[in-house]
Design a protein around this motif. Structure first.
Motif, PDB file in Angstrom:
ATOM      1  N   GLN A   1       0.811  -1.209   0.000  1.00 29.16           N
ATOM      2  CA  GLN A   1       0.000   0.000   0.000  1.00 29.16           C
ATOM      3  C   GLN A   1       0.853   1.271   0.000  1.00 29.16           C
ATOM      4  O   GLN A   1       0.390   2.323  -0.420  1.00 29.16           O
ATOM      5  CB  GLN A   1      -0.958   0.009   1.197  1.00 29.16           C
ATOM      6  N   ASP A   2       2.098   1.173   0.445  1.00 29.36           N
ATOM      7  CA  ASP A   2       3.006   2.317   0.377  1.00 29.36           C
ATOM      8  C   ASP A   2       4.434   1.807   0.207  1.00 29.36           C
ATOM      9  O   ASP A   2       5.230   1.813   1.142  1.00 29.36           O
ATOM     10  CB  ASP A   2       2.884   3.206   1.615  1.00 29.36           C
ATOM     11  N   PRO A   3       4.779   1.347  -1.007  1.00 29.95           N
ATOM     12  CA  PRO A   3       6.115   0.792  -1.240  1.00 29.95           C
ATOM     13  C   PRO A   3       7.241   1.782  -0.977  1.00 29.95           C
ATOM     14  O   PRO A   3       8.304   1.403  -0.468  1.00 29.95           O
ATOM     15  CB  PRO A   3       6.067   0.392  -2.725  1.00 29.95           C
ATOM     16  N   GLU A   4       7.032   3.053  -1.334  1.00 32.92           N
ATOM     17  CA  GLU A   4       8.090   4.043  -1.157  1.00 32.92           C
ATOM     18  C   GLU A   4       8.420   4.250   0.322  1.00 32.92           C
ATOM     19  O   GLU A   4       9.594   4.338   0.700  1.00 32.92           O
ATOM     20  CB  GLU A   4       7.682   5.364  -1.812  1.00 32.92           C
ATOM     21  N   ALA A   5       7.388   4.309   1.146  1.00 31.33           N
ATOM     22  CA  ALA A   5       7.623   4.440   2.587  1.00 31.33           C
ATOM     23  C   ALA A   5       8.337   3.209   3.126  1.00 31.33           C
ATOM     24  O   ALA A   5       9.253   3.310   3.955  1.00 31.33           O
ATOM     25  CB  ALA A   5       6.302   4.653   3.322  1.00 31.33           C
ATOM     26  N   ALA A   6       7.928   2.025   2.668  1.00 30.06           N
ATOM     27  CA  ALA A   6       8.569   0.798   3.133  1.00 30.06           C
ATOM     28  C   ALA A   6      10.046   0.766   2.766  1.00 30.06           C
ATOM     29  O   ALA A   6      10.897   0.354   3.566  1.00 30.06           O
ATOM     30  CB  ALA A   6       7.852  -0.416   2.548  1.00 30.06           C
ATOM     31  N   GLN A   7      10.389   1.217   1.555  1.00 27.24           N
ATOM     32  CA  GLN A   7      11.786   1.253   1.145  1.00 27.24           C
ATOM     33  C   GLN A   7      12.590   2.237   1.999  1.00 27.24           C
ATOM     34  O   GLN A   7      13.705   1.941   2.428  1.00 27.24           O
ATOM     35  CB  GLN A   7      11.888   1.621  -0.347  1.00 27.24           C
ATOM     36  N   ILE A   8      12.023   3.393   2.270  1.00 28.72           N
ATOM     37  CA  ILE A   8      12.705   4.370   3.128  1.00 28.72           C
ATOM     38  C   ILE A   8      12.990   3.778   4.500  1.00 28.72           C
ATOM     39  O   ILE A   8      14.098   3.882   5.035  1.00 28.72           O
ATOM     40  CB  ILE A   8      11.847   5.649   3.270  1.00 28.72           C
TER      41      ILE A   8
ATOM     42  N   VAL B   1      12.777  -2.965  -0.948  1.00 33.57           N
ATOM     43  CA  VAL B   1      11.402  -3.061  -1.427  1.00 33.57           C
ATOM     44  C   VAL B   1      11.375  -2.589  -2.877  1.00 33.57           C
ATOM     45  O   VAL B   1      11.956  -1.549  -3.223  1.00 33.57           O
ATOM     46  CB  VAL B   1      10.448  -2.199  -0.565  1.00 33.57           C
ATOM     47  N   ASP B   2      10.727  -3.362  -3.733  1.00 37.30           N
ATOM     48  CA  ASP B   2      10.604  -3.007  -5.146  1.00 37.30           C
ATOM     49  C   ASP B   2       9.718  -1.762  -5.262  1.00 37.30           C
ATOM     50  O   ASP B   2       8.542  -1.795  -4.879  1.00 37.30           O
ATOM     51  CB  ASP B   2       9.988  -4.172  -5.914  1.00 37.30           C
ATOM     52  N   THR B   3      10.281  -0.669  -5.772  1.00 31.76           N
ATOM     53  CA  THR B   3       9.518   0.570  -5.921  1.00 31.76           C
ATOM     54  C   THR B   3       9.286   0.933  -7.385  1.00 31.76           C
ATOM     55  O   THR B   3       8.969   2.076  -7.705  1.00 31.76           O
ATOM     56  CB  THR B   3      10.219   1.740  -5.204  1.00 31.76           C
ATOM     57  N   SER B   4       9.446  -0.027  -8.276  1.00 34.08           N
ATOM     58  CA  SER B   4       9.161   0.201  -9.690  1.00 34.08           C
ATOM     59  C   SER B   4       7.680  -0.048  -9.948  1.00 34.08           C
ATOM     60  O   SER B   4       7.200  -1.186  -9.815  1.00 34.08           O
ATOM     61  CB  SER B   4       9.998  -0.730 -10.565  1.00 34.08           C
ATOM     62  N   PHE B   5       6.949   1.017 -10.314  1.00 31.37           N
ATOM     63  CA  PHE B   5       5.508   0.884 -10.503  1.00 31.37           C
ATOM     64  C   PHE B   5       5.186  -0.145 -11.579  1.00 31.37           C
ATOM     65  O   PHE B   5       4.227  -0.910 -11.453  1.00 31.37           O
ATOM     66  CB  PHE B   5       4.894   2.237 -10.868  1.00 31.37           C
ATOM     67  N   TYR B   6       5.992  -0.181 -12.651  1.00 33.05           N
ATOM     68  CA  TYR B   6       5.721  -1.108 -13.750  1.00 33.05           C
ATOM     69  C   TYR B   6       6.405  -2.450 -13.505  1.00 33.05           C
ATOM     70  O   TYR B   6       7.150  -2.963 -14.328  1.00 33.05           O
ATOM     71  CB  TYR B   6       6.152  -0.492 -15.084  1.00 33.05           C
ATOM     72  N   SER B   7       6.171  -2.973 -12.328  1.00 36.64           N
ATOM     73  CA  SER B   7       6.720  -4.267 -11.925  1.00 36.64           C
ATOM     74  C   SER B   7       5.638  -5.060 -11.220  1.00 36.64           C
ATOM     75  O   SER B   7       4.895  -4.509 -10.406  1.00 36.64           O
ATOM     76  CB  SER B   7       7.908  -4.070 -10.976  1.00 36.64           C
ATOM     77  N   PRO B   8       5.523  -6.353 -11.519  1.00 39.75           N
ATOM     78  CA  PRO B   8       4.552  -7.180 -10.790  1.00 39.75           C
ATOM     79  C   PRO B   8       4.910  -7.335  -9.320  1.00 39.75           C
ATOM     80  O   PRO B   8       4.097  -7.796  -8.524  1.00 39.75           O
ATOM     81  CB  PRO B   8       4.613  -8.526 -11.524  1.00 39.75           C
ATOM     82  N   PHE B   9       6.139  -6.947  -8.961  1.00 43.39           N
ATOM     83  CA  PHE B   9       6.594  -7.084  -7.578  1.00 43.39           C
ATOM     84  C   PHE B   9       6.637  -5.736  -6.860  1.00 43.39           C
ATOM     85  O   PHE B   9       7.270  -5.611  -5.810  1.00 43.39           O
ATOM     86  CB  PHE B   9       7.975  -7.741  -7.541  1.00 43.39           C
TER      87      PHE B   9
END
Length: 374
Positions: free
Chosen positions: A206-213, A306-314
């Motif tokens: 739900q928030d990949p960017e926050a998870a990566q940070i 954490v994968d933060t590429s929007f155009y990725s199934p992951f």
């Protein structure tokens, strides 16, 4: 198999922990996520409730009900955390699903989601946002008893706190999270919807960017529940133990103090619910091994991102590598993933914690014997 061995298993493990402090952020608080730390002698410095599996108002309402039931509101402050992801919106969530497939569990992003609570149904501490309260708790205790952060929903509130105060990761004792599943594609693709659900990492997605940070920040330690949290589930044996200890199903159903135990039992054969509604003890498992590390039987250290590429199934999925094989061109963090805990001790602690009286905790600083269940 669920067993009760209070005189040995529970009594011995309760004595292993010295007083520590924790700040909790979640998108749908579970009672034991608060009660387990208190049972271990920890201090819960605050709770923030955020958007994610629930809307913000529902997450806050659920936390309010838990604190009221156990009469903890006067000594555990409740704040509202992140009300939306850093970047992700309803539109981008829906667009990603159109590209890569719909999730069984979509949380508050589901098109049919409706709020259960209104803001008039409860109160909370409005003096500080959850991220600021988290920062203040860490700063106030950094030199005496550093605070653990436990994030059991999206990582957004923690990411906000890091953005406001980068030293948070150095001054906190460490981070525990619920989430971070990996290698679950086959189970999710071939199993029924409940199997797909419990193998979907909605907290990160739900928030990949926050998870990566958060997961790549320089914490002194990060513990991730990951796959182990899927393995501990309610069972008929556990329902029977809870019912028998209460003195019958009617006692659970008719006693307000047992509301959350009754709700747990209602997911079993004593209701019309199906196995689709019987979910694992996700948040409770991480809370338990955080405060009782003796429960942990196996861990592995990994480099994580954490994968933060929007155009990725992951997109939003945890990726793991052995330290020697982590990518050089990407930011990674170091984390300990818990693989196995002592199941019997966990269930014993669950039962013993629910059958203590927490309503005097704020006054006396600990639980007292629950009348009739000494």
């Amino acid at each position: 198999m669920v067993q009760i061995k209070f005189s040995v298993a529970v009594a011995s493990i309760l004595g292993l922990t010295t007083a520590k402090k924790v700040f909790i952020d979640n998108d749908g608080l579970a009672p034991l996520q608060v009660l387990f730390p208190l049972a271990a002698g920890w201090e819960v410095l605050g709770i923030s409730t955020s958007f994610g599996s629930s809307s913000v108002v529902d997450a806050a309402g659920t936390a309010f009900d838990i604190l009221q039931t156990y009469n903890l509101s006067s000594c555990i402050p409740h704040y509202v955390g992140a009300q939306q992801p850093l970047l992700r919106t309803q539109d981008t969530f829906d667009a990603w699903q159109s590209l890569f497939g719909e999730l069984v569990w979509q949380g508050a992003f589901a098109s049919f989601y409706e709020d259960t609570y209104t803001w008039d149904n409860f109160t909370y501490n409005e003096t500080l946002p959850g991220a600021i309260a988290m920062v203040e708790a860490v700063k106030a205790n950094k030199d005496t008893d550093p605070v653990y952060i436990y994030a059991a929903g999206m990582m957004t509130t923690v990411a906000q706190a890091i953005s406001i105060y980068p030293n948070l990761v150095k001054e906190a004792a460490g981070l525990y999270i619920m989430g971070g599943y990996f290698d679950q594609q086959y189970a999710a693709a071939t199993g029924p919807s409940i199997v797909n659900d419990i193998n979907t990492d909605i907290n990160l997605m739900q928030d990949p960017e926050a998870a990566q940070i958060v997961l790549t920040a320089n914490w002194s330690q990060i513990y991730i529940g990951a796959n182990v949290t899927n393995y501990l589930v309610p069972s008929q044996a556990l329902y029977d133990i809870l019912i028998n200890k209460a003195g019958g199903l009617s006692v659970l159903e008719d006693t307000p103090y047992f509301e959350f135990v009754s709700n747990l039992v209602a997911t079993g054969n004593y209701s019309e619910n199906t196995s689709e509604q019987t979910l694992p003890f996700w948040d409770e498992v991480v809370s338990a091994f955080m405060v009782w590390p003796d429960l942990i039987e196996s861990t592995t250290n990994f480099s994580v991102a954490v994968d933060t590429s929007f155009y990725s199934p992951f997109y939003g999925s945890l990726r793991i590598w052995g330290a020697d094989y982590a990518p050089k061109g990407a930011i990674t963090g170091n984390a300990t993933i818990v693989n196995k805990i002592n199941d019997d001790k966990f269930y014993d602690l669950l039962v013993s914690t629910y059958f203590q009286d927490w309503r005097q905790y704020c006054e006396v600083g600990g639980p007292v014997a629950l009348a009739g269940y000494e």
